[in-house]
Design a protein around this motif. Structure first.
Motif, mmCIF file in Angstrom:
data_model
loop_
_atom_site.group_PDB
_atom_site.id
_atom_site.type_symbol
_atom_site.label_atom_id
_atom_site.label_comp_id
_atom_site.label_asym_id
_atom_site.label_seq_id
_atom_site.Cartn_x
_atom_site.Cartn_y
_atom_site.Cartn_z
ATOM 1 N N VAL A 28 53.246 39.508 23.225
ATOM 2 C CA VAL A 28 53.628 40.414 24.726
ATOM 3 C C VAL A 28 53.771 41.797 24.052
ATOM 4 N N CYS A 32 54.829 48.266 26.890
ATOM 5 C CA CYS A 32 54.911 48.787 28.281
ATOM 6 C C CYS A 32 56.286 48.750 28.977
ATOM 7 N N GLY A 34 59.122 48.244 31.990
ATOM 8 C CA GLY A 34 59.337 47.438 33.227
ATOM 9 C C GLY A 34 59.457 45.950 32.693
ATOM 10 N N GLU A 35 59.551 44.816 33.550
ATOM 11 C CA GLU A 35 59.750 43.547 33.334
ATOM 12 C C GLU A 35 58.418 42.782 33.102
ATOM 13 N N ASP A 36 57.299 43.297 33.432
ATOM 14 C CA ASP A 36 56.179 42.386 33.230
ATOM 15 C C ASP A 36 55.609 42.230 32.189
ATOM 16 N N GLU A 37 55.230 41.010 31.574
ATOM 17 C CA GLU A 37 54.796 40.870 30.132
ATOM 18 C C GLU A 37 53.136 40.757 30.017
ATOM 19 N N HIS A 38 52.718 41.522 29.591
ATOM 20 C CA HIS A 38 51.355 41.585 29.359
ATOM 21 C C HIS A 38 50.950 41.477 27.822
ATOM 22 N N HIS A 44 44.094 45.650 26.811
ATOM 23 C CA HIS A 44 45.341 46.206 27.207
ATOM 24 C C HIS A 44 45.682 47.469 26.715
ATOM 25 N N CYS A 49 47.628 49.110 29.336
ATOM 26 C CA CYS A 49 49.262 49.606 28.900
ATOM 27 C C CYS A 49 49.577 50.722 29.740
ATOM 28 N N GLN A 50 50.947 50.556 30.140
ATOM 29 C CA GLN A 50 51.415 51.719 30.962
ATOM 30 C C GLN A 50 52.548 52.400 30.238
ATOM 31 N N LEU A 80 45.099 47.986 36.800
ATOM 32 C CA LEU A 80 45.942 46.870 37.158
ATOM 33 C C LEU A 80 45.615 45.488 36.794
ATOM 34 N N GLN A 81 44.281 45.309 36.443
ATOM 35 C CA GLN A 81 43.949 43.931 36.075
ATOM 36 C C GLN A 81 42.707 44.132 34.991
#
Ligand SMILES: [Zn+2]
Length: 113
Positions: A28, A32, A34-38, A44, A49-50, A80-81
């Motif tokens: 993971v 990044c 936030g909570e979202d796991e990428h 990515h 990646c943000q 976003l995707q």
């Protein structure tokens, strides 16, 4: 130049590769917000990646990205995707010396991060 070879050979230290030998085995992205796991893989790092520094770098090299990725903009310097592999291949194959600079600086951010 060394970072580009690493990127192309997948012998780099992105999480998706390092997970094989790291104790926690996590792939993971830890950069990044936030909570979202990428999953931290090549696409990515390149496009999704943000991380603030990564987004700033993409904005700086936006002329490399915008011809390939319509969703990319200065106000949203990430996608976003997942995108299809052919498009990523085309992006990485473009004849622009600045691409190597972008990839090198990008890998520096992930190695340092
Ligand atoms: Zn990330």
């Amino acid at each position: 130049m060394r970072n580009i070879s690493k990127f192309r050979l997948r012998a780099h230290t992105l999480k998706v590769e390092a997970a094989a030998w790291l104790e926690d085995g996590s792939c993971v992205c830890d950069q990044c917000p936030g909570e979202d796991e990428h999953v931290q893989n090549e696409v990515h790092a390149l496009l999704i990646c943000q991380d603030h520094r990564v987004c700033e770098l993409r904005k700086h090299f936006s002329f490399l990205l915008t011809p390939f990725f319509e969703d990319f903009s200065a106000t949203q310097p990430f996608l976003l995707q997942q995108v299809n592999n052919q498009l990523v291949h085309d992006f990485l194959s473009q004849q622009n010396n600045r691409l190597f600079l972008f990839l090198s600086e990008l890998m520096d951010l992930f190695v340092a991060g």
